[in-house]
Design an enzyme around this catalytic site. Structure first.
Site, PDB file in Angstrom:
ATOM      1  N   GLN A   1       9.192 -10.065  28.584  1.00  0.00           N
ATOM      2  CA  GLN A   1       9.333 -10.280  27.150  1.00  0.00           C
ATOM      3  C   GLN A   1      10.350 -11.349  26.775  1.00  0.00           C
ATOM      4  O   GLN A   1      10.343 -11.810  25.642  1.00  0.00           O
ATOM      5  CB  GLN A   1       9.674  -8.952  26.468  1.00  0.00           C
ATOM      6  CG  GLN A   1       8.508  -7.983  26.452  1.00  0.00           C
ATOM      7  CD  GLN A   1       8.893  -6.609  25.942  1.00  0.00           C
ATOM      8  OE1 GLN A   1       8.874  -5.660  26.689  1.00  0.00           O
ATOM      9  NE2 GLN A   1       9.230  -6.498  24.675  1.00  0.00           N
TER      10      GLN A   1
ATOM     11  N   TYR B   1      10.721  -2.605  20.723  1.00  0.00           N
ATOM     12  CA  TYR B   1       9.813  -3.289  21.644  1.00  0.00           C
ATOM     13  C   TYR B   1      10.100  -4.785  21.741  1.00  0.00           C
ATOM     14  O   TYR B   1       9.964  -5.381  22.805  1.00  0.00           O
ATOM     15  CB  TYR B   1       8.367  -3.073  21.202  1.00  0.00           C
ATOM     16  CG  TYR B   1       7.358  -3.850  22.016  1.00  0.00           C
ATOM     17  CD1 TYR B   1       6.883  -3.337  23.224  1.00  0.00           C
ATOM     18  CD2 TYR B   1       6.900  -5.097  21.611  1.00  0.00           C
ATOM     19  CE1 TYR B   1       5.977  -4.039  23.987  1.00  0.00           C
ATOM     20  CE2 TYR B   1       5.990  -5.805  22.363  1.00  0.00           C
ATOM     21  CZ  TYR B   1       5.535  -5.277  23.549  1.00  0.00           C
ATOM     22  OH  TYR B   1       4.633  -5.990  24.304  1.00  0.00           O
TER      23      TYR B   1
ATOM     24  N   SER C   1      15.901 -11.362  22.554  1.00  0.00           N
ATOM     25  CA  SER C   1      14.450 -11.330  22.401  1.00  0.00           C
ATOM     26  C   SER C   1      13.761 -12.432  23.185  1.00  0.00           C
ATOM     27  O   SER C   1      12.684 -12.221  23.726  1.00  0.00           O
ATOM     28  CB  SER C   1      14.080 -11.454  20.913  1.00  0.00           C
ATOM     29  OG  SER C   1      12.688 -11.532  20.750  1.00  0.00           O
TER      30      SER C   1
ATOM     31  N   GLN D   1     -20.814 -30.904  -9.899  1.00  0.00           N
ATOM     32  CA  GLN D   1     -20.297 -31.606 -11.055  1.00  0.00           C
ATOM     33  C   GLN D   1     -18.953 -32.263 -10.773  1.00  0.00           C
ATOM     34  O   GLN D   1     -18.666 -33.353 -11.243  1.00  0.00           O
ATOM     35  CB  GLN D   1     -20.152 -30.621 -12.227  1.00  0.00           C
ATOM     36  CG  GLN D   1     -19.633 -31.267 -13.508  1.00  0.00           C
ATOM     37  CD  GLN D   1     -19.520 -30.259 -14.623  1.00  0.00           C
ATOM     38  OE1 GLN D   1     -19.882 -29.104 -14.449  1.00  0.00           O
ATOM     39  NE2 GLN D   1     -19.020 -30.693 -15.761  1.00  0.00           N
TER      40      GLN D   1
ATOM     41  N   ASP E   1     -20.091 -11.371  -5.177  1.00  0.00           N
ATOM     42  CA  ASP E   1     -21.439 -11.845  -4.827  1.00  0.00           C
ATOM     43  C   ASP E   1     -21.730 -11.558  -3.359  1.00  0.00           C
ATOM     44  O   ASP E   1     -22.204 -12.412  -2.626  1.00  0.00           O
ATOM     45  CB  ASP E   1     -21.564 -13.344  -5.123  1.00  0.00           C
ATOM     46  CG  ASP E   1     -23.026 -13.822  -5.098  1.00  0.00           C
ATOM     47  OD1 ASP E   1     -23.927 -12.953  -5.050  1.00  0.00           O
ATOM     48  OD2 ASP E   1     -23.256 -15.035  -5.104  1.00  0.00           O
TER      49      ASP E   1
END
Length: 875
Positions: free
Chosen positions: A222, A245, A353, A593, A732
């Site tokens: 990690q 974690y 981390s 348009q 729709d």
């Protein structure tokens, strides 16, 4: 102004941003990986050997098939050699169809990988499971995210079975080069923190090496997975994982010493410039950034440690700030193959981390061109200033233990000169920013939170009406459709070369759009913009919502008038501004348009770091996109609506919804770039098929099975569940607005092919009344519950294989009368009948979608759960 110094060639590490984009196909399908790098334990025959195990290709007999049975031994494998270390984010698998002669596929498999070809590691997910779910049929590609990701050179697929059976496999790997060069790191095993009686596990759960005597060695985990932990270490970015974690953490008391030692082993010797450590600093719970770090360098495996070690204190002035942060540690360009660092505790806990390295190889700079002397000098000044600052920092650190740098007059002159150069460069940057400020203000307004005044309107007026070229769609249908239920994907045609010449006759290269100084047309050889058509009538009755046109259709998404943003709203990051010169024109899809829609290619999506491209882009292959262009003469309101539309569509990030990839707003004309699905819509696909029953398919008839229909319906429900979570209303929903592979879009109303599906109320609106809930028709009330009603009709279409219109026995006026019967609730309302293949339980789900009381209709979350868990087993 500055003395010459050596430049550094920097190798950028993998970060969380790069990890999210590190999803390129590595070359099984397009042949980038040669046959010689694809091997296997065995093969049935020459026509099913390893080289045929390429995703979405049909060479040989269509796949790799092992000679032996995979049950019970599970020892047969397909191996891919990537020739160098790669970061692998996901894998794709497929079975063998072989033009109807084969029906073999792997329902599950294991993955094993190796970085050196000698030691092999079995991949496990975050919960320790080794078996990966595979294919359910012979034709669908199943993509699996690798959580955790893999760093490897060799990858093996081991197909599994629960009984003796034939198994065949085609695969693809998705990722990118592992530029960090890190082979393994060694660190103490993480500890468990107890907060208010609840455990917080700070162990390296994805580490793929060995553990002995409380130390992990020989693997990666990690600390290098590209995921940065947040400020609160008890919260995680992954779902269904335990608190803590995202971090690897150690207790000073449990470790029994005042520092944590981590050792890093690299492929080869390299010069280390900076180490960046993402650390937590939640000091209220005894967690702080490390106080100092001491690093040793070993230039080679058999060489001694270099001396003296590098000792640096970490001067943190904001210790009261509990935010996690990256700490950049200058390493002075020292060479090493092995790096050992001691991180000293500043409190009871140390939590890390991610650790990344910036390294490079010194080399003399090339002589700069005369016209760029000033820029080159400033670049050199920047590097000199960086090196000078590192030396000064080391000399002034009280506990560094390093010799004090000498500050003489030459260094002072260099520093002053560099500062002057930096100031001049900053002034130039400010001038560029001011020049572009106008467009940034416009985009910023569009990207801001919508106020309640903006959200409250009383009439839904379309901003465009696009007419799609039907011959193009026929051509795409031919390309995507095949005989039977299975279709082999075909390779995309290479882009046509479009060149243009200026007044001197010189070629100006390929470009889909004109430069801001040029008048139309928007691409080489295109006809000029047609005259503006008269304003069209509104498409919907009154509703208390913002009506926004979809990228290529009309009034697709509607946002309820909320007093505050939805707490479940997706992150609204700025739209990536794509360079328009990267868009290569293919053909015109439609016009309206206020603009046009073009089919274009992005030839090298990997060269656009800010492009959030789909993960299945093949390496070296172009990316097909649809580009909506706003006319340069559009009104101010049309421009604001265009930008607002882009802002809202940027929130729709779901695998089953057409994705907005970026915009071109830095110059005229304004453009929106979206995904393009080449295989057409679901209505056309199903209407050309017959249901597969026990008697077998008719001769030469394309078929579709009940499980395939339910699978597609569950994907539509999944996309609508995401829309409803953001309080978005589609208005729709129908098979004509579901593209293949399943992505919800808004093309239906804009195509002449589906003109009969819409009812024009004289002078008021154009409505898809056969799909609309009664409250939409009579009251103009559009909600998520009315989308649920439309989903029930869409599901009815699918199980009827789109062979007829809903309420085909009723005229449009009778459909409106039927809505009145729902309102009166006297028991005379007419429901759609149960399709022949539809089980009673599934028909009851449809009836619940058409409940008169919108509060009693099921949610899309319930519908999706029912379709994935119950409906598949009803036939």
């Amino acid at each position: 102004m500055c003395s010459p110094v050596y430049l550094m060639v920097v190798s950028f590490p993998l970060t969380s941003t790069h990890a999210a984009q590190c999803r390129y196909a590595l070359g099984m399908e397009d042949g980038t990986i040669p046959d010689s790098d694809i091997t296997a334990s065995s093969a049935w025959s020459d026509s099913t050997e390893a080289k045929h195990g390429r995703l979405s290709t049909g060479a040989g007999d269509g796949a790799w098939c092992p000679l032996g049975a995979v049950f019970p031994s599970a020892s047969e494998y397909l191996q891919v050699d990537l020739r160098s270390l790669h970061f692998l984010a996901l894998v794709g698998t497929q079975g063998r169809h072989a033009d109807g002669h084969g029906q073999e596929f792997a329902r599950s498999y294991r993955l094993r990988y190796s970085r050196d070809g000698r030691s092999w590691i079995t991949w496990k997910d975050r919960w320790g499971q080794e078996v990966v779910s595979g294919n359910k049929n012979t034709y669908d590609v199943v993509l699996k995210d690798l959580g955790p990701p893999i760093v490897a050179r060799y990858v093996r697929f081991y197909p599994l079975a629960d009984r003796v059976m034939s198994v065949c496999l085609r695969v693809e790997l998705y990722g990118c080069l592992w530029n960090d060069g890190l082979l393994a790191y060694t660190a103490p095993v993480g500890h468990v923190m107890h907060l208010s009686g609840s455990p917080v596990y700070l162990n390296d759960s994805t580490y793929d090496g060995s553990t002995e005597a409380g130390v992990q060695f020989g693997g990666l985990g990690q600390l290098v997975d590209g995921v940065l932990g947040g400020d609160d270490f008890t919260e995680t970015k992954e779902l269904r994982v335990w608190p803590g974690y995202d971090y690897l953490g150690w207790s000073r008391e449990a470790l029994g010493q005042g520092s944590v030692q981590i050792e890093f082993h690299f492929q080869k010797t390299r010069s280390f410039h900076t180490m960046q450590v993402h650390s937590n600093n939640r000091h209220t719970q005894g967690v702080r950034v490390f106080r100092k770090v001491e690093c040793q360098f070993k230039p080679g495996l058999l060489l001694p440690w270099s001396s003296p070690p590098l000792l640096l204190a970490i001067p943190l002035e904001d210790l009261k700030d509990p935010s996690s942060r990256p700490i950049s540690i200058p390493l002075g360009g020292r060479p090493a193959q092995i790096l050992r660092c001691q991180f000293t505790f500043a409190d009871r806990w140390l939590l890390i981390s991610e650790i990344s390295f910036y390294s490079g190889t010194p080399r003399p700079p090339p002589p700069p061109p005369h016209t760029h002397t000033h820029t080159h000098t400033l670049h050199t000044c920047f590097i000199t200033l960086l090196l000078f600052s590192e030396a000064d920092f080391a000399a002034t650190t009280p506990r560094s233990g390093l010799p004090v740098a000498k500050h003489d007059s030459s260094n002072t002159a260099i520093l002053i000169g560099c500062l002057v150069g930096i100031i001049l460069l900053l002034l130039a940057v400010i001038a560029v920013i001011l020049w572009r400020q106008y467009w940034k203000k416009i985009l910023g307004k569009a990207q801001g939170s919508l106020s309640s005044d903006e959200l409250r309107v009383h009439l839904s007026v379309p901003s465009d009406s696009v007419v799609i070229n039907n011959t193009h769609n026929d051509r795409e249908r031919e390309r995507c459709d095949g005989e039977g239920e299975y279709q082999e994907p075909s390779a995309l045609l290479r882009p046509r070369e479009h060149t243009r010449q200026d007044s001197t006759g010189k070629h100006r290269g390929r470009d889909c759009f004109p430069s801001p100084t040029e008048e139309p047309p928007p691409y080489p050889g295109a006809p000029p913009y047609p005259a503006l058509s008269p304003p069209s009538v509104p498409h919907y009755a009154e509703a208390d919502i913002v009506s926004l046109q979809g990228v290529s259709g009309n009034n697709t998404y509607a946002v309820p008038a909320l007093s505050s943003p939805s707490p479940t709203a997706a992150d609204c990051s700025p739209l990536p501004d794509l360079p328009r010169q990267c868009l290569v024109f293919k053909e015109k899809l439609g016009e309206g348009q206020f603009g046009e829609v073009h089919l274009c290619e992005i030839e090298s999506p990997q060269d656009l770091p800010n492009l959030e491209f789909p993960f299945n882009v093949r390496k070296g292959r172009p990316l097909l996109v649809a580009v909506k262009i706003l006319r340069p003469d559009a009104s101010k309101n049309a421009r604001n609506d265009f930008l607002k539309e882009g802002k809202i569509l940027s929130r729709l990030k779901d695998p089953n919804i057409i994705r907005l990839l970026g915009v071109c707003v830095s110059s005229e004309p304004l453009c929106m770039v979206t995904e393009y699905m080449e295989c057409g819509d679901l209505n056309q696909y199903l209407s050309h098929r017959v249901l597969l029953d026990k008697t077998g398919p008719a001769h030469h008839a394309a078929t579709i099975s009940y499980p395939a229909l339910i699978s597609m319906a569950s994907q539509i429900a999944s996309g609508m569940k995401f829309l409803s979570s953001l309080n978005f209303v589609h208005r729709d929903l129908a098979t004509r607005n579901c593209l293949r592979p399943i992505k919800i879009a808004d093309f239906g109303m804009s195509r002449n092919l589906y003109a009969g599906d819409y009812y024009r109320i004289q002078g008021r609106a154009v409505l898809p009344i056969r799909w609309m809930a009664w409250e939409c028709i009579l009251m103009g009330k559009f909600t998520t519950a009315s989308d649920v009603w439309a989903f029930g009709v869409t599901l009815w279409e699918m199980l009827s294989v789109c062979q007829e219109q809903p309420y085909s026995s009723l005229t449009d006026e009778q459909v409106i009368d039927n809505a009145g019967e729902f309102f009166r609730d006297h028991g005379r309302q007419v429901y759609l009948s149960r399709p022949d293949i539809c089980p009673q339980g599934l028909y009851e789900l449809m009836l619940s979608c058409w409940n008169r009381d919108c509060k009693l209709r099921p949610s899309f979350a319930h519908i999706h759960s029912f379709l994935t868990e119950d409906a598949m087993n009803m036939v």
